[in-house]
Design a protein around this motif. Structure first.
Motif, PDB file in Angstrom:
ATOM      1  N   VAL A  99       8.787 -13.936  -3.732  1.00 56.48           N
ATOM      2  CA  VAL A  99       9.146 -12.621  -4.243  1.00 56.48           C
ATOM      3  C   VAL A  99       7.872 -11.782  -4.346  1.00 56.48           C
ATOM      4  CG1 VAL A  99       9.007 -13.346  -6.674  1.00 56.48           C
ATOM      5  CG2 VAL A  99      10.356 -11.363  -6.077  1.00 56.48           C
ATOM      6  N   GLY A 100       7.971 -10.527  -3.938  1.00 55.31           N
ATOM      7  CA  GLY A 100       6.828  -9.624  -4.007  1.00 55.31           C
ATOM      8  C   GLY A 100       7.271  -8.230  -4.406  1.00 55.31           C
ATOM      9  N   TYR A 101       6.347  -7.456  -4.926  1.00 53.01           N
ATOM     10  CA  TYR A 101       6.646  -6.085  -5.361  1.00 53.01           C
ATOM     11  C   TYR A 101       5.350  -5.315  -5.518  1.00 53.01           C
ATOM     12  CZ  TYR A 101       5.505  -8.642  -9.547  1.00 53.01           C
ATOM     13  OH  TYR A 101       4.876  -9.465 -10.424  1.00 53.01           O
ATOM     14  N   GLN A 102       5.452  -3.995  -5.458  1.00 49.89           N
ATOM     15  CA  GLN A 102       4.373  -3.063  -5.766  1.00 49.89           C
ATOM     16  C   GLN A 102       5.029  -1.818  -6.333  1.00 49.89           C
ATOM     17  OE1 GLN A 102       2.633  -2.143  -1.991  1.00 49.89           O
ATOM     18  NE2 GLN A 102       1.032  -3.672  -2.208  1.00 49.89           N
ATOM     19  N   LEU A 103       4.358  -1.192  -7.273  1.00 46.67           N
ATOM     20  CA  LEU A 103       4.846   0.065  -7.828  1.00 46.67           C
ATOM     21  C   LEU A 103       3.774   1.132  -7.716  1.00 46.67           C
ATOM     22  CD1 LEU A 103       6.555  -1.007 -11.176  1.00 46.67           C
ATOM     23  CD2 LEU A 103       7.664  -0.455  -9.011  1.00 46.67           C
TER      24      LEU A 103
END
Length: 191
Positions: A99-103
């Protein structure tokens, strides 16, 4: 408009559109947002990097999705999953979904990363037969560690490793896991 892949109380996770390129470039491809993963893509690599975002979900059925705020359509970031392919990763993890994310910087601190990552974990366990979903970060990236804790991922210090793709200050890579049975208990109490 791209069809949503997942929705939450406040967010829509959807494939990228060509019209997202400007917002991605201004708000997500920045040294501040990409601080822990090597900084902004240089100008000669931005076209290819955005092209990977545009093409990954439609062609492979996984990748990073755009995170859009339902209330106003603002592009907040990206979240998704893909197989762990790094040769330095422990064998137990390779090929498993991460799982990966950036904001964007101004979207941090409002619970969006946790909300989007929870939707991604749901996607992993609904769309794949993977027994484990993985999360990776560094000790230096305390915010990601906090997101993993809020999601209920379990730290796996026995799998920590040095990843040559990242600078020394971002090593060792800390590993977190969510097992399918754990996800069922915590998020799908009836199934």
């Amino acid at each position: 408009m791209a069809d949503p892949v997942a929705t939450t109380a406040r967010l829509i996770l959807r494939p990228w559109r060509e019209g997202d390129r400007g917002d991605w470039s201004r708000h997500l491809n920045t040294d501040e947002v990409r601080f822990h993963i090597g900084g902004a893509f240089p100008p000669e690599e931005t076209g290819a990097a955005f092209g990977r975002l545009l093409n990954s979900w439609p062609t492979r059925g996984y990748g990073m999705l755009a995170i859009e705020r339902q209330a106003d359509g603002l592009l907040l970031g990206l979240a998704g999953y893909g197989p762990i392919t790094g040769e330095a990763a422990p064998a137990e993890m390779r090929g498993g979904p991460e799982v990966g994310y950036q904001l964007r910087a101004e979207a941090c601190g409002h619970g969006y990363a946790t909300e989007a990552a929870r939707a991604v974990l749901d996607l992993i366990f609904v769309r794949t037969d993977a027994p484990v979903a993985w999360g990776q970060t560094s000790e230096r990236n305390a915010r990601s560690g906090a997101v993993f804790r809020r999601l209920g991922l379990t730290p796996r210090p026995d799998l920590a490793y040095d990843d040559p793709e990242y600078e020394t200050l971002e090593n060792p890579t800390q590993v977190w896991e969510m097992r399918r049975e754990q996800m069922r208990r915590e998020h799908w109490p009836c199934g």
